[in-house]
Each structure stands twice: as structure tokens, then as C-alpha cells.
Scaffold this active site. Structure first.
Site, PDB file in Angstrom:
ATOM      1  N   HIS A  23       0.832  -1.208   0.000  1.00 24.90           N
ATOM      2  CA  HIS A  23       0.000   0.000   0.000  1.00 24.90           C
ATOM      3  C   HIS A  23       0.868   1.260   0.000  1.00 24.90           C
ATOM      4  CE1 HIS A  23      -4.051  -1.768   0.605  1.00 24.90           C
ATOM      5  NE2 HIS A  23      -3.402  -2.729   1.247  1.00 24.90           N
TER       6      HIS A  23
ATOM      7  N   ASP B 287      -0.645  -5.153   5.882  1.00 27.10           N
ATOM      8  CA  ASP B 287      -1.612  -5.943   5.125  1.00 27.10           C
ATOM      9  C   ASP B 287      -1.339  -5.882   3.629  1.00 27.10           C
ATOM     10  OD1 ASP B 287      -2.363  -3.180   5.159  1.00 27.10           O
ATOM     11  OD2 ASP B 287      -4.314  -3.732   4.325  1.00 27.10           O
ATOM     12  N   GLU B 288      -1.768  -6.898   2.958  1.00 29.62           N
ATOM     13  CA  GLU B 288      -1.844  -6.934   1.496  1.00 29.62           C
ATOM     14  C   GLU B 288      -0.562  -6.466   0.790  1.00 29.62           C
ATOM     15  OE1 GLU B 288      -6.622  -6.426   0.804  1.00 29.62           O
ATOM     16  OE2 GLU B 288      -5.421  -4.597   0.836  1.00 29.62           O
ATOM     17  N   ALA B 289       0.552  -7.004   1.199  1.00 28.16           N
ATOM     18  CA  ALA B 289       1.807  -6.726   0.487  1.00 28.16           C
ATOM     19  C   ALA B 289       1.876  -7.662  -0.712  1.00 28.16           C
ATOM     20  CB  ALA B 289       2.998  -6.918   1.415  1.00 28.16           C
TER      21      ALA B 289
END
Length: 339
Positions: A126, A183-185
């Protein structure tokens, strides 16, 4: 009215105000009350939709009215960086953002109403906005897709950046928490992700704050009993890659495959955090995300029309019973046995 703390008196005054009628009459009675949960928070994303200081103050007023005690501010993401960092001025160039004084005002306004601000600086994924401002943060490793760069743990400039940013945010925040995202790497090699999170946890702890991270940070193997893991995805949150491919242009299909692989690991995150002794903050998207559609039709045609148009299309709609017949103690992701 009696209470053991100033916060208790404030909450009692709120209860008294809630019982008032339009005529200014409060019915007689006795209320004995206390918090059932120590963390009663709202996560506000000011990146995808920027809110002015005055608008955030109104949100704080609502939190106080309903006896919430945490405002989790999601300050950075791929779309923009919303908090002025003295050491990195390019982060906020050309975009709406909070100055240091703006942020201090929000924090002080919240504290006066017994609401703790928890700032989130999302990393190592992100980070498109940060990498566009400072391209060297992406290092030499190519991301799986241009829209999902990550901070390269092997680039020393990354750690100068992380220390500067987390140090400045911690100094601006009198509350006890600092959120490092995690999160969400998507597309980041597992070894590089684990290396980054382990070192970022150390940098954040060195500020004197208790560190909070999204559930994926447990994949680093570096959580401790002093850390908080925030659960957002788990049972019932499987990513439907086939449906995503049907709805997305073909150029995004490789990105969809990367996302699907990450979600496959989600059910194992919280058990790993529990084994590490970390506390779990329950934020399951299936019942707590406000952009999830209602399953039942409304009695109002206008509301029913909006029900079909708003909300995140990929989320399965839930009934009101599913939303409200749930408590954090029933979090399915927490394995049986631990207290």
C-alpha cells in the site's frame, strides 16, 4: 453520578444526555454501567476519501456519543499520503493532507472526549504514493505489478525512511499505540516480507509505543506478547478469483492471481499470532466493515435502490441478524484453548 475515573464520569454524562427527551425531561431510574470491551474503535480511511479536520471532529463527537474510545486513522496508502512528515516533504506535495498542527488538533480534540487516536502508516505494501514521491524506496526488485510496489527491506534508504516516519508520527501522538499496517503486500516475496516486518516491529517498538499490525504481520514470526494483531479476513472471506476476472479488464488478471495467493494464507494468520502470545483485535470484515451490503430488502423503495448501488460489490451481503448477532469473543479465527 459517581464513577471511578474522569472517563467514567464523562460516559455517565453521555448516558444521562441520551435519556433526555425533546422536552428536556429525563425519566427516573438507576443505571449501573461499565465497558464490556476495552477497545471500541472505528477505522477511518482518510486516504481514499479525505476528511477535513472539522469533519474528523464531527466523527469524534459521534464516537463519544456512542461510547467508542478509539479512532484508528488510516493515514497512508497507494492513493495518497495524508500526514505531513517534516523529513519527507514530497510525500504530501500536491495532495490534501493534515499538517502537523492539524493532526495535533485532531488528537487533542479526541483526547478531551476520551477517544484515543491510533495512527496507521501502512507498509511495506500500500505504498504507491510513497514510492512515487521517493522512487528509491522500491529498491532494485521489480514488483509483480506496477500498481503494487513494496518497500524493499534490503535498501538501506528504506530503513532511514521508516525510522524518520515512525519516529515523527510517534512523537506527534501522545497515545500508546502505533499502527504499522502490514496488510496486502501483494507480490512481495515471503522472505522479504518477513524480513521487513520483523525489522519494522523493532523500529516501532523503539518509539516506546505498543505496535499494532494487520493480521498478516504474524507471517513474519516476529510478534511478541506486547504486540496487537488486527484480524480483518478469515472464515468466509475467501477471494473469488474467477468472479474478479469476469469483472476486471484482462490487463489486471495477473494482479488478481497475486491477490488470490495472499488470501489463501489468511486463515492461518490469527492462529499464528495467538501462538506468539499477541493479543488479537477483532475487526472481521464480514460483520464490521460498513461498506458491506445488507441482504434484506428495505421497506423504503429509495433505500432499496441505494442498497443495490452502494457497498463493495465483492463482499457477500449480510443480513441484519448476521451483523448484530455476533460478539468479538466468538471470533472464529481464534483457535480453541487460549484464554
Amino acid at each position: 453520578m459517581t464513577a471511578g475515573t474522569a472517563e467514567g464520569l464523562f460516559r455517565g454524562a453521555v448516558t444521562f444526555a441520551q435519556f433526555g427527551t425533546d422536552g428536556g425531561v429525563v425519566p427516573g431510574g438507576r443505571v449501573t454501567d461499565g465497558p464490556a470491551l476495552p477497545w471500541r474503535g472505528l477505522s477511518l480511511d482518510v486516504v481514499r476519501c479525505f476528511f477535513t479536520v472539522e469533519e474528523v471532529r464531527k466523527v469524534v463527537d459521534l464516537l463519544a456519543l456512542y461510547k467508542f474510545n478509539v479512532l484508528h486513522l488510516h493515514l497512508t496508502d497507494s492513493q495518497a499520503w495524508r500526514l505531513e512528515i517534516t523529513a519527507r516533504p514530497r510525500l504530501t506535495e500536491g495532495s490534501e493532507h493534515y499538517t502537523r498542527d492539524d493532526y495535533r488538533e485532531i488528537v487533542a480534540y479526541a483526547a478531551a472526549r476520551f477517544v484515543t487516536v491510533v495512527p496507521e502508516i501502512d507498509m511495506p505494501g500500500h505504498v504507491l504514493a510513497a514510492v512515487r514521491a521517493y522512487p528509491e524506496l522500491g529498491g532494485a526488485q521489480e514488483p509483480a505489478h506496477p500498481l503494487i510496489p513494496f518497500l524493499d527491506p534490503r535498501a538501506e534508504t528504506t530503513w532511514t525512511f521508516v525510522a524518520e516516519v515512525l519516529g515523527e508520527v510517534a512523537a506527534l501522538t501522545p497515545g500508546p499505540y502505533l499502527h504499522i499496517g502490514g496488510d496486502e503486500a501483494f507480490g512481495m516475496p515471503e522472505e522479504a516480507y518477513a524480513e521487513f516486518v520483523a525489522r519494522a516491529l523493532e523500529v516501532a517498538r523503539a518509539t516506546g509505543k505498543q505496535v499494532v499490525g494487520w493480521q498478516e504481520v504474524s507471517r513474519s514470526g516476529a510478534l511478541t506478547a506486547h504486540d496487537l494483531a488486527q484480524c480483518w479476513a478469515g472464515e468466509g472471506d475467501a477471494f473469488d478469483a474467477e468472479a474478479a476476472r469476469r469483472d476486471a479488464p484482462e490487463k489486471y488478471h495477473p494482479l488478481i492471481d497475486v491477490v488470490a495467493r495472499s488470501f489463501e494464507r489468511a486463515p492461518y494468520d490469527v492462529p499464528a499470532a495467538v501462538r506468539a502470545g499477541a493479543e488479537v483485535l477483532a475487526s472481521p470484515s464480514r460483520v464490521l466493515y460498513l461498506d458491506r451490503r445488507y441482504a434484506e430488502p428495505s421497506v423504503s423503495p429509495e433505500q432499496d435502490d441505494r442498497r443495490e448501488r452502494v457497498g463493495f460489490a465483492s463482499y457477500r451481503p449480510r443480513t441484519c441478524e448476521e451483523y448484530f448477532d455476533w460478539t468479538p469473543g466468538e471470533l472464529a479465527e481464534i483457535p480453541e484453548g487460549p484464554g
